[in-house]
Design a protein around this motif. Sequence first.
Motif, PDB file in Angstrom:
ATOM      1  N   PRO A   1       0.685  -1.164  -0.014  1.00 29.55           N
ATOM      2  CA  PRO A   1       0.084   0.087   0.092  1.00 29.55           C
ATOM      3  C   PRO A   1       0.972   1.306   0.037  1.00 29.55           C
ATOM      4  O   PRO A   1       0.652   2.278  -0.966  1.00 29.55           O
ATOM      5  N   GLU A   2       1.970   1.357   0.900  1.00 29.23           N
ATOM      6  CA  GLU A   2       2.649   2.653   0.930  1.00 29.23           C
ATOM      7  C   GLU A   2       3.420   2.900  -0.329  1.00 29.23           C
ATOM      8  O   GLU A   2       3.365   4.054  -0.601  1.00 29.23           O
ATOM      9  N   ASN A   3       4.384   2.052  -0.957  1.00 24.81           N
ATOM     10  CA  ASN A   3       5.221   2.295  -1.814  1.00 24.81           C
ATOM     11  C   ASN A   3       5.447   1.307  -2.798  1.00 24.81           C
ATOM     12  O   ASN A   3       6.370   1.158  -3.453  1.00 24.81           O
ATOM     13  N   GLY A   4       4.431   0.535  -2.997  1.00 25.88           N
ATOM     14  CA  GLY A   4       4.173  -0.448  -3.937  1.00 25.88           C
ATOM     15  C   GLY A   4       4.008   0.135  -5.561  1.00 25.88           C
ATOM     16  O   GLY A   4       3.743   1.035  -5.509  1.00 25.88           O
ATOM     17  N   MET A   5       4.561  -0.767  -6.161  1.00 29.51           N
ATOM     18  CA  MET A   5       4.563  -0.089  -7.744  1.00 29.51           C
ATOM     19  C   MET A   5       3.168   0.301  -8.302  1.00 29.51           C
ATOM     20  O   MET A   5       3.047   1.237  -9.047  1.00 29.51           O
TER      21      MET A   5
ATOM     22  N   GLY B   1      -0.736   6.725  -8.360  1.00 30.15           N
ATOM     23  CA  GLY B   1      -0.394   7.899  -7.758  1.00 30.15           C
ATOM     24  C   GLY B   1       0.007   9.155  -8.930  1.00 30.15           C
ATOM     25  O   GLY B   1      -0.048  10.449  -8.641  1.00 30.15           O
ATOM     26  N   LEU B   2       0.779   8.629  -9.860  1.00 28.36           N
ATOM     27  CA  LEU B   2       0.926   9.494 -11.188  1.00 28.36           C
ATOM     28  C   LEU B   2       0.121  10.105 -11.616  1.00 28.36           C
ATOM     29  O   LEU B   2       0.310  11.320 -12.256  1.00 28.36           O
ATOM     30  N   PHE B   3      -0.891   9.722 -11.892  1.00 24.93           N
ATOM     31  CA  PHE B   3      -2.268  10.126 -12.589  1.00 24.93           C
ATOM     32  C   PHE B   3      -3.430  10.498 -11.912  1.00 24.93           C
ATOM     33  O   PHE B   3      -4.269  11.455 -12.254  1.00 24.93           O
ATOM     34  N   HIS B   4      -3.292  10.068 -10.565  1.00 25.68           N
ATOM     35  CA  HIS B   4      -4.438  10.344  -9.922  1.00 25.68           C
ATOM     36  C   HIS B   4      -4.160  10.427  -8.429  1.00 25.68           C
ATOM     37  O   HIS B   4      -3.541   9.566  -7.724  1.00 25.68           O
TER      38      HIS B   4
ATOM     39  N   ILE C   1      -4.619   2.363  -1.925  1.00 23.48           N
ATOM     40  CA  ILE C   1      -5.352   1.316  -2.160  1.00 23.48           C
ATOM     41  C   ILE C   1      -5.026  -0.208  -1.662  1.00 23.48           C
ATOM     42  O   ILE C   1      -3.962  -0.294  -1.674  1.00 23.48           O
ATOM     43  N   LEU C   2      -5.697  -0.741  -0.716  1.00 21.63           N
ATOM     44  CA  LEU C   2      -5.415  -1.917  -0.282  1.00 21.63           C
ATOM     45  C   LEU C   2      -5.624  -3.089  -1.230  1.00 21.63           C
ATOM     46  O   LEU C   2      -6.679  -3.764  -1.186  1.00 21.63           O
TER      47      LEU C   2
END
Length: 259
Positions: free
Chosen positions: A105-109, A115-118, A124-125
């Motif tokens: 959740p924190e820093n997964g690919m 996160g780059l687009f939204h 998200i879990l």
Amino acid sequence: MILPTLNVFRMSLFEKGAYSPNETFVGLKNFKTLISDTNFIRSMQNMILLIVVVTIVTFAFALVFAGILSREQIRGQNFFRIIFYIPNILSVVVIAGIFSAIYKPENGMLNSIIGLFHKMENPILWKGESLVIVSLIIAMIWQAIGYYMVMYMASMASVAEKLYESAGLDGAGRLVQFFQITIPLIWTNIRTTLTFFIISTINMAFLFVKAMTSGGPNGASEVSLSYMYGQKDAGLYGYSMAIGVVIFIFFVCIVCTCK
């Protein structure tokens, strides 16, 4: 193989601890308990969902990729074959580790790309209760596509090129040729691999669940085999054997249907 299988049926009629020599005959009591066991019913539903979705999506992608790499003039075809096949030679533990990192959740690919687009206020879990089955499906499909793609490429290589040439002269496009020539001529191979794949999916689902989620959260990813092992570990040996009998019958019904 025969004797342990028969012993599963015998032990399903007894009540026995996993590490105790004492056993009590209870008849069909274990099966009656299964009918009202909501956790077992949920695990069966999860297993059936995985079988249906993973099988359909895997075979669809494997056939499409095999058709593209077999018929189209693509540079580096052997390279793509190797790349697609690599996931199949990795162990389930390695694949589970890869996807667990992707789903983090924190820093997964996956969350990082989204996160780059939204902008996300909360991550998200992907292994949460509502999405864990989807996450398992993606991992299982990724692992299986390459193997069946290579098998279908081998089958497609035996289809005479003159059939495609004749169909092309009659005005049939690539898509029509794929469904009217390729699929019918390799259907025997598809039907055979379908049977093996469904059976292996039942086992692979258990391995992925154990390696990625351990049945959690709150049993949302539990499948029948993992639930059976959990009951055995809880000391309900006879009850777990009853689950094994149900799974065995389910196996047989699937094989008979595919045949």
